[in-house]
Design a protein around this motif. Structure first.
Motif, PDB file in Angstrom:
ATOM      1  N   THR A  10      -4.493  81.676  24.506  1.00 27.68           N
ATOM      2  CA  THR A  10      -3.908  82.559  23.499  1.00 27.68           C
ATOM      3  C   THR A  10      -2.658  81.902  22.949  1.00 27.68           C
ATOM      4  OG1 THR A  10      -4.680  84.449  24.804  1.00 27.68           O
ATOM      5  CG2 THR A  10      -3.141  84.900  23.013  1.00 27.68           C
ATOM      6  N   ILE A  11      -2.649  81.657  21.639  1.00 27.56           N
ATOM      7  CA  ILE A  11      -1.535  80.947  21.005  1.00 27.56           C
ATOM      8  C   ILE A  11      -0.610  81.940  20.326  1.00 27.56           C
ATOM      9  CG2 ILE A  11      -0.877  79.115  19.420  1.00 27.56           C
ATOM     10  CD1 ILE A  11      -4.497  79.281  20.297  1.00 27.56           C
ATOM     11  N   PHE A  12       0.671  81.799  20.604  1.00 27.21           N
ATOM     12  CA  PHE A  12       1.738  82.670  20.088  1.00 27.21           C
ATOM     13  C   PHE A  12       2.622  81.801  19.200  1.00 27.21           C
ATOM     14  CE2 PHE A  12       6.044  84.151  20.307  1.00 27.21           C
ATOM     15  CZ  PHE A  12       6.079  85.504  20.620  1.00 27.21           C
ATOM     16  N   SER A  13       2.672  82.113  17.901  1.00 27.64           N
ATOM     17  CA  SER A  13       3.457  81.311  16.960  1.00 27.64           C
ATOM     18  C   SER A  13       4.519  82.196  16.312  1.00 27.64           C
ATOM     19  CB  SER A  13       2.549  80.709  15.879  1.00 27.64           C
ATOM     20  OG  SER A  13       3.307  79.993  14.920  1.00 27.64           O
ATOM     21  N   ALA A  14       5.765  81.715  16.257  1.00 29.33           N
ATOM     22  CA  ALA A  14       6.851  82.515  15.683  1.00 29.33           C
ATOM     23  C   ALA A  14       7.780  81.632  14.863  1.00 29.33           C
ATOM     24  CB  ALA A  14       7.640  83.207  16.797  1.00 29.33           C
ATOM     25  N   ASP A  15       8.330  82.202  13.802  1.00 31.29           N
ATOM     26  CA  ASP A  15       9.393  81.521  13.067  1.00 31.29           C
ATOM     27  C   ASP A  15      10.303  82.557  12.414  1.00 31.29           C
ATOM     28  OD1 ASP A  15       8.201  82.432  10.722  1.00 31.29           O
ATOM     29  OD2 ASP A  15       8.263  80.486   9.733  1.00 31.29           O
ATOM     30  N   VAL A  16      11.413  82.087  11.834  1.00 30.07           N
ATOM     31  CA  VAL A  16      12.421  82.972  11.250  1.00 30.07           C
ATOM     32  C   VAL A  16      12.156  83.154   9.760  1.00 30.07           C
ATOM     33  CG1 VAL A  16      14.884  83.310  10.804  1.00 30.07           C
ATOM     34  CG2 VAL A  16      14.134  82.237  12.938  1.00 30.07           C
TER      35      VAL A  16
END
Length: 300
Positions: A10-16
């Motif tokens: 499960t890939i979790f991607s985050a950015d601002v």
């Protein structure tokens, strides 16, 4: 040399959101806030059994062996960061977008690559500030296990991936319990639980029926010909409805802009088919152009 292998994760991607604007306002303050928020995020990821894979700029990639824990971590992250932001003025708040996908990846040492990662990043870029968007593979695993609501967003096009990815937005704080999935389904809007493939299948059938009906109108008009081409009107209605259905399901163009374009073309067709020397359709077309331009400028 590190050994590569394939695995399901499960890939979790985050950015601002608006990171460049924040840096332009206050570089040192933005970097300090980013560090604080990342530390909080990393702590929650670890607490839910995940692992931070990589960080760059304002972005972060993590992976989880459990789909449910990945979504729980994302909800906890957005909840905790929202509390941090409450103490800041609106212009200085740092809001993260999160995308989650369950997919096959290539593991090379401590890093991961592949379409599964690309899809998570695309989901993240489509999420609203402070929001979470998940793929249908994640939704299938968590929809009755986590007390949140879901909104079906439609197919999402991903570069270098042949098929569009059905996606869902998570409604954080939704009062829903895993113990009552049937009641929750009854209270939720129908589109949140509808399977996209079933919807596409129904539309294809409707388009086929419309095409048959249009052909029948043309044949009846020809067999009863009295100098009046009346069949053009029901055929025009069928074509309009078909185009609106297609515009609603496609993901390449904003559905609202596509709908305005279709209505404009319909008005032009009506104007030409009932021509009396005046091109009256220009006035609603100008109004649609202004509405469409405003929609384009204000889009996320």
């Amino acid at each position: 040399m590190s050994e590569t292998q394939r695995k399901l994760t499960t890939i979790f991607s985050a950015d601002v959101q608006d990171y460049t604007r924040l840096m332009g306002l206050d570089e040192e303050g933005t970097l300090a806030t980013l560090k604080r928020y990342r530390e909080a995020m990393s702590g929650l990821i670890t607490a839910h059994g995940g692992r931070v894979v990589n960080t760059w700029g304002d972005g972060l990639i993590a992976e989880f062996p459990s789909v449910v824990e990945a979504v729980r971590a994302a909800v906890d992250v957005q909840t905790e960061l929202a509390a941090f932001n409450d103490a800041k003025p609106a212009s200085a708040q740092m809001l993260f977008r999160i995308g989650i996908n369950l997919g096959d990846v290539i593991a090379d040492g401590s890093d991961i690559y592949g379409d599964g990662v690309n899809i998570a990043a695309r989901l993240q870029s489509s999420a609203p500030a402070g929001g979470i968007v998940i793929s249908n593979t994640v939704y299938d695993q968590v929809r009755n296990k986590i007390p949140v609501g879901f909104d079906f967003l439609g197919p999402l096009t991903v570069k270098n991936v042949s098929e569009a990815i059905p996606s869902y937005a998570i409604r954080i704080g939704e009062n829903r319990t895993p113990d009552a999935p049937l009641a929750a389904a009854a209270l939720s809007p129908p589109r949140t639980e509808e399977r996209p493939t079933a919807s596409l299948s129904r539309v294809r059938k409707l388009l086929g029926i419309f095409a048959i009906a249009a052909a029948m109108f043309a044949v009846i008009n020809a067999l009863t010909w009295e100098g009046n081409l009346w069949a053009v009107w029901p055929i025009l209605v069928l074509a309009f409805v078909s185009a609106m259905l297609i515009a609603r399901l496609q993901s390449r163009v904003d559905p609202q802009l596509a709908g305005l374009a279709i209505i404009g073309l319909g008005l032009i067709a009506i104007n030409l088919l009932s021509w009396h020397g005046t091109f009256w359709a220009i006035w609603p077309l100008m109004a649609f152009s202004v509405i469409g331009a405003i929609r384009w400028v204000m889009r996320s």
